[in-house]
Write a protein that holds these residues in place. Structure first.
Motif, PDB file in Angstrom:
ATOM      1  N   MET A   1       0.821  -1.206   0.000  1.00  0.00           N
ATOM      2  CA  MET A   1       0.000   0.000   0.000  1.00  0.00           C
ATOM      3  C   MET A   1       0.867   1.273   0.000  1.00  0.00           C
ATOM      4  N   ILE A   2       1.879   1.310   0.906  1.00  0.00           N
ATOM      5  CA  ILE A   2       2.822   2.438   0.919  1.00  0.00           C
ATOM      6  C   ILE A   2       4.238   1.882   0.977  1.00  0.00           C
ATOM      7  N   GLN A   3       5.068   2.321   0.051  1.00  0.00           N
ATOM      8  CA  GLN A   3       6.482   1.991   0.075  1.00  0.00           C
ATOM      9  C   GLN A   3       7.275   3.279  -0.014  1.00  0.00           C
ATOM     10  N   ALA A   4       8.076   3.523   0.997  1.00  0.00           N
ATOM     11  CA  ALA A   4       8.879   4.739   1.040  1.00  0.00           C
ATOM     12  C   ALA A   4      10.341   4.361   1.245  1.00  0.00           C
ATOM     13  N   LYS A   5      11.201   4.928   0.423  1.00  0.00           N
ATOM     14  CA  LYS A   5      12.631   4.648   0.534  1.00  0.00           C
ATOM     15  C   LYS A   5      13.415   5.953   0.539  1.00  0.00           C
ATOM     16  N   VAL A  20      14.368   8.048   5.728  1.00  0.00           N
ATOM     17  CA  VAL A  20      13.386   7.115   6.287  1.00  0.00           C
ATOM     18  C   VAL A  20      12.991   6.069   5.243  1.00  0.00           C
ATOM     19  N   ASN A  21      12.932   4.808   5.686  1.00  0.00           N
ATOM     20  CA  ASN A  21      12.434   3.709   4.872  1.00  0.00           C
ATOM     21  C   ASN A  21      11.286   3.034   5.607  1.00  0.00           C
ATOM     22  N   LEU A  22      10.189   2.760   4.897  1.00  0.00           N
ATOM     23  CA  LEU A  22       9.097   2.001   5.526  1.00  0.00           C
ATOM     24  C   LEU A  22       8.218   1.362   4.465  1.00  0.00           C
ATOM     25  N   HIS A  23       7.493   0.327   4.899  1.00  0.00           N
ATOM     26  CA  HIS A  23       6.568  -0.388   4.033  1.00  0.00           C
ATOM     27  C   HIS A  23       5.317  -0.682   4.845  1.00  0.00           C
ATOM     28  N   ILE A  24       4.170  -0.225   4.362  1.00  0.00           N
ATOM     29  CA  ILE A  24       2.899  -0.418   5.060  1.00  0.00           C
ATOM     30  C   ILE A  24       1.969  -1.219   4.161  1.00  0.00           C
ATOM     31  N   GLU A  25       1.392  -2.288   4.717  1.00  0.00           N
ATOM     32  CA  GLU A  25       0.524  -3.170   3.948  1.00  0.00           C
ATOM     33  C   GLU A  25      -0.919  -2.651   3.925  1.00  0.00           C
ATOM     34  N   LYS A  26      -1.673  -3.087   2.936  1.00  0.00           N
ATOM     35  CA  LYS A  26      -3.094  -2.759   2.847  1.00  0.00           C
ATOM     36  C   LYS A  26      -3.817  -3.287   4.080  1.00  0.00           C
ATOM     37  N   MET A  58      17.867   8.306  -4.928  1.00  0.00           N
ATOM     38  CA  MET A  58      17.597   7.123  -4.110  1.00  0.00           C
ATOM     39  C   MET A  58      16.184   7.120  -3.532  1.00  0.00           C
ATOM     40  N   THR A  59      15.499   8.248  -3.614  1.00  0.00           N
ATOM     41  CA  THR A  59      14.196   8.395  -2.965  1.00  0.00           C
ATOM     42  C   THR A  59      13.082   7.795  -3.814  1.00  0.00           C
ATOM     43  N   GLN A  60      12.180   7.086  -3.142  1.00  0.00           N
ATOM     44  CA  GLN A  60      11.021   6.499  -3.822  1.00  0.00           C
ATOM     45  C   GLN A  60       9.817   6.581  -2.898  1.00  0.00           C
ATOM     46  N   LEU A  61       8.660   6.900  -3.476  1.00  0.00           N
ATOM     47  CA  LEU A  61       7.424   6.922  -2.699  1.00  0.00           C
ATOM     48  C   LEU A  61       6.279   6.403  -3.560  1.00  0.00           C
ATOM     49  N   LEU A  62       5.818   5.194  -3.224  1.00  0.00           N
ATOM     50  CA  LEU A  62       4.680   4.587  -3.898  1.00  0.00           C
ATOM     51  C   LEU A  62       3.515   4.532  -2.920  1.00  0.00           C
ATOM     52  N   VAL A  63       2.363   5.044  -3.345  1.00  0.00           N
ATOM     53  CA  VAL A  63       1.160   5.032  -2.516  1.00  0.00           C
ATOM     54  C   VAL A  63       0.033   4.420  -3.331  1.00  0.00           C
ATOM     55  N   ASN A  64      -0.553   3.345  -2.815  1.00  0.00           N
ATOM     56  CA  ASN A  64      -1.622   2.630  -3.513  1.00  0.00           C
ATOM     57  C   ASN A  64      -1.199   2.271  -4.946  1.00  0.00           C
ATOM     58  N   GLY A  65       0.055   1.851  -5.065  1.00  0.00           N
ATOM     59  CA  GLY A  65       0.560   1.406  -6.358  1.00  0.00           C
ATOM     60  C   GLY A  65       0.985   2.496  -7.316  1.00  0.00           C
ATOM     61  N   PHE A 203      -3.115   3.996  22.766  1.00  0.00           N
ATOM     62  CA  PHE A 203      -3.628   3.850  21.407  1.00  0.00           C
ATOM     63  C   PHE A 203      -2.538   3.335  20.477  1.00  0.00           C
ATOM     64  N   ALA A 204      -1.337   3.900  20.592  1.00  0.00           N
ATOM     65  CA  ALA A 204      -0.225   3.478  19.734  1.00  0.00           C
ATOM     66  C   ALA A 204       0.038   1.987  19.873  1.00  0.00           C
ATOM     67  N   ASN A 205      -0.074   1.475  21.083  1.00  0.00           N
ATOM     68  CA  ASN A 205       0.194   0.064  21.331  1.00  0.00           C
ATOM     69  C   ASN A 205      -0.915  -0.842  20.807  1.00  0.00           C
ATOM     70  N   MET A 206      -2.103  -0.281  20.556  1.00  0.00           N
ATOM     71  CA  MET A 206      -3.205  -1.062  19.999  1.00  0.00           C
ATOM     72  C   MET A 206      -3.023  -1.323  18.506  1.00  0.00           C
ATOM     73  N   ALA A 207      -2.208  -0.516  17.856  1.00  0.00           N
ATOM     74  CA  ALA A 207      -2.035  -0.614  16.408  1.00  0.00           C
ATOM     75  C   ALA A 207      -1.408  -1.953  16.018  1.00  0.00           C
ATOM     76  N   ASP A 208      -1.557  -2.314  14.748  1.00  0.00           N
ATOM     77  CA  ASP A 208      -0.922  -3.532  14.245  1.00  0.00           C
ATOM     78  C   ASP A 208       0.598  -3.430  14.352  1.00  0.00           C
ATOM     79  N   ARG A 209       1.112  -2.223  14.107  1.00  0.00           N
ATOM     80  CA  ARG A 209       2.544  -1.959  14.260  1.00  0.00           C
ATOM     81  C   ARG A 209       2.741  -0.570  14.829  1.00  0.00           C
ATOM     82  N   LYS A 210       3.756  -0.431  15.662  1.00  0.00           N
ATOM     83  CA  LYS A 210       4.114   0.877  16.208  1.00  0.00           C
ATOM     84  C   LYS A 210       5.526   1.221  15.737  1.00  0.00           C
ATOM     85  N   LEU A 211       5.633   2.335  15.027  1.00  0.00           N
ATOM     86  CA  LEU A 211       6.931   2.814  14.567  1.00  0.00           C
ATOM     87  C   LEU A 211       7.393   3.930  15.495  1.00  0.00           C
TER      88      LEU A 211
END
Length: 220
Positions: A1-5, A20-26, A58-65, A203-211
């Motif tokens: 869903m989101i890929q940031a490099k 910052v690098n991160l990958h967030i799933e749908k 080197m920077t990349q940002l993909l959102v919803n493909g 609330f942060a700890n309830m999330a699927d992931r906490k960054l």
């Protein structure tokens, strides 16, 4: 869903984001925490296309493909309006418009019909327990009700991703807890992805992931 490099951001001599690098799933609910000045809101704004990272090969940002860094301003505005939703600490409702009218605005910008938009807005407000408040203006609503109107507005175009910046920071404890539970309910029913900056550790700890961010980068 989101890929940031390699997301970097400078404001003058201030280096706010440092690759910052991160990958967030749908369908994920991801919280972003850290001390003030860590770069959380700047990162959220860049992921949500409200701001742009420093130009770098080197920077990349993909959102919803979609490669949003290759879009011009007009295409980016259209993409943001139809694919992304935003909820802020201060609801940003327009005081001269009713709850229904506030919710409809993003859909009108997208060129959707008035009748279909109002029907969908009424459905969302009813879903959020506000069917009796559709004709009320923001000044006539409680803080929790105003924020639920803002949530309905964020949902009106059925976005793939919803970005929230301290969405419960201006609410009392009960209203904040209700809003937090609502995000999980929305994710489960509509499969939306949520990226949420918050100082609320529970609330942060309830999330699927906490960054966790520190000094312009994600440290865990």
């Amino acid at each position: 869903m989101i890929q940031a490099k390699h997301i970097q951001k400078h404001y003058g001599d201030l280096h706010v984001l440092k690759g910052v690098n991160l990958h967030i799933e749908k369908g994920e609910i991801v919280s972003i925490v850290g001390a003030s000045g860590a770069g959380k809101t700047t990162l959220l704004h860049i992921l949500g296309t409200l701001d742009k990272p420093q130009p770098d090969v080197m920077t990349q940002l993909l959102v919803n493909g979609e490669d949003v860094m290759k879009m011009n301003d007009k295409a980016l505005s259209r993409f943001r309006n139809t694919n992304l939703g935003f909820i802020f600490q201060f609801h940003q409702l327009l005081p001269e418009f009713t709850a229904l009218e506030n919710v409809c605005i993003p859909a009108f910008i997208a060129g959707k019909s008035k009748s279909d938009t109002e029907k969908e807005a009424q459905h969302l407000l009813a879903y959020l327990g506000l069917s009796h408040r559709v004709s009320h203006k923001p000044g006539e609503l409680s803080g929790g009700e105003q924020q639920r109107v803002a949530v309905a507005r964020a949902l009106i175009n059925k976005p793939a991703v919803i970005f929230a910046d301290e969405p419960s920071g201006n609410l009392d404890t009960a209203s904040a807890e209700n809003l937090h539970q609502l995000f999980f309910k929305l994710r489960d029913e509509f499969e939306q992805t949520f990226v949420i900056v918050t100082h609320n550790e529970e609330f942060a700890n309830m999330a699927d992931r906490k960054l966790v961010m520190s000094d312009g980068n994600i440290i865990r």
